[in-house]
Design a protein around this motif. Structure first.
Motif, short mmCIF file in Angstrom:
data_model
loop_
_atom_site.label_atom_id
_atom_site.label_comp_id
_atom_site.label_asym_id
_atom_site.label_seq_id
_atom_site.Cartn_x
_atom_site.Cartn_y
_atom_site.Cartn_z
N LEU A 69 -67.60 -76.15 -66.25
CA LEU A 69 -66.33 -76.61 -66.78
C LEU A 69 -66.48 -77.97 -67.47
O LEU A 69 -66.78 -78.97 -66.83
CB LEU A 69 -65.30 -76.70 -65.65
CG LEU A 69 -63.84 -76.71 -66.06
CD1 LEU A 69 -63.48 -75.46 -66.86
CD2 LEU A 69 -62.96 -76.81 -64.84
N THR A 70 -66.28 -77.97 -68.78
CA THR A 70 -66.35 -79.21 -69.55
C THR A 70 -64.95 -79.53 -70.06
O THR A 70 -64.05 -78.68 -70.04
CB THR A 70 -67.29 -79.06 -70.76
OG1 THR A 70 -66.71 -78.11 -71.67
CG2 THR A 70 -68.68 -78.62 -70.33
N SER A 71 -64.77 -80.73 -70.57
CA SER A 71 -63.47 -81.09 -71.13
C SER A 71 -63.15 -80.22 -72.34
O SER A 71 -61.99 -79.84 -72.55
CB SER A 71 -63.43 -82.57 -71.49
OG SER A 71 -64.44 -82.88 -72.42
N ASP A 72 -64.15 -79.86 -73.12
CA ASP A 72 -63.93 -78.97 -74.27
C ASP A 72 -63.46 -77.59 -73.81
O ASP A 72 -62.61 -76.98 -74.46
CB ASP A 72 -65.20 -78.84 -75.10
CG ASP A 72 -65.54 -80.12 -75.84
OD1 ASP A 72 -64.63 -80.95 -76.08
OD2 ASP A 72 -66.72 -80.30 -76.18
N THR A 73 -64.03 -77.11 -72.72
CA THR A 73 -63.62 -75.81 -72.18
C THR A 73 -62.16 -75.86 -71.73
O THR A 73 -61.37 -74.97 -72.03
CB THR A 73 -64.52 -75.41 -71.00
OG1 THR A 73 -65.88 -75.41 -71.43
CG2 THR A 73 -64.16 -74.04 -70.46
N VAL A 74 -61.80 -76.91 -70.99
CA VAL A 74 -60.43 -77.06 -70.52
C VAL A 74 -59.48 -77.14 -71.70
O VAL A 74 -58.45 -76.46 -71.73
CB VAL A 74 -60.29 -78.31 -69.62
CG1 VAL A 74 -58.83 -78.58 -69.27
CG2 VAL A 74 -61.13 -78.15 -68.35
N LEU A 75 -59.83 -77.94 -72.69
CA LEU A 75 -58.98 -78.09 -73.88
C LEU A 75 -58.82 -76.76 -74.62
O LEU A 75 -57.74 -76.44 -75.10
CB LEU A 75 -59.57 -79.15 -74.80
CG LEU A 75 -58.68 -79.68 -75.91
CD1 LEU A 75 -57.39 -80.28 -75.36
CD2 LEU A 75 -59.42 -80.71 -76.74
N ALA A 76 -59.87 -75.97 -74.67
CA ALA A 76 -59.79 -74.67 -75.34
C ALA A 76 -58.77 -73.75 -74.66
O ALA A 76 -58.06 -73.00 -75.34
CB ALA A 76 -61.16 -74.01 -75.37
#
Length: 180
Positions: A46-53
């Motif tokens: 889980l990365t911030s980019d994944t969460v944002l997506a």
């Protein structure tokens, strides 16, 4: 447990309606972004980019401009200072912004949990022109290798101290902290 965990600052102010809408967007992504309880298989993924997506489309539906990726034309740059001929000379990148309400959004994951990125986010977002509110999202629990940190609780305590003290005044009408 309620999901997501969230706090609105200052504590003596009723959260505005937009805060409830934002929390609902995050709640709708629960199966994909929830970090507590920590699942070993999700610890590194889980990365911030994944969460944002996962929250991009519903945020766009309620008026936010959301970073689309890491390419220059997908990033959101907001002005801090203007130079010659009124051209923005200093800009900072953020994850999302609501132009009508002046809401700046930062989503953190590992770096935010382990590297104190919340301090950087608070300071840099404070410098953005037209940012009346800030949303800061952090994992409730972040695990890396054998280390685990409660990023949301740590940042909640930080914002509680900032707003309780007369020593530091943030330029926001309010800050929405969300633990996912």
């Amino acid at each position: 447990m309620n999901f997501p965990s969230w706090s609105y600052f200052p504590r003596n102010t009723r959260p505005p309606e937009w805060a409830n809408q934002f929390v609902e967007v995050v709640a709708s992504a629960r199966p994909s972004i929830e970090t507590a309880p920590v699942r070993a298989e999700d610890a590194e993924r889980l990365t911030s980019d994944t969460v944002l997506a996962y929250i991009r489309e519903p945020l766009e539906a309620i008026g936010y401009t959301v970073e689309g990726g890491k390419k220059a034309d997908q990033k959101i740059r907001r002005p801090v200072l203007f130079g010659e001929n009124g051209v923005a000379s200093v800009n900072y990148e953020i994850d999302a912004f609501h132009d009508d309400l002046g809401i700046a959004v930062e989503v953190e994951a590992g770096r935010g949990a382990m590297g104190n990125a919340e301090y950087r986010d608070i300071v840099r977002t404070s410098l953005l022109l037209d940012a009346r509110f800030m949303v800061l999202m952090l994992p409730i629990t972040y695990r890396y290798a054998q280390t685990q940190t409660d990023a949301y609780a740590r940042t909640r305590d930080l914002l509680t101290a900032i707003y309780a003290s007369d020593r530091l005044h943030l330029p926001f009408e309010g800050v929405l902290l969300i633990g996912y």
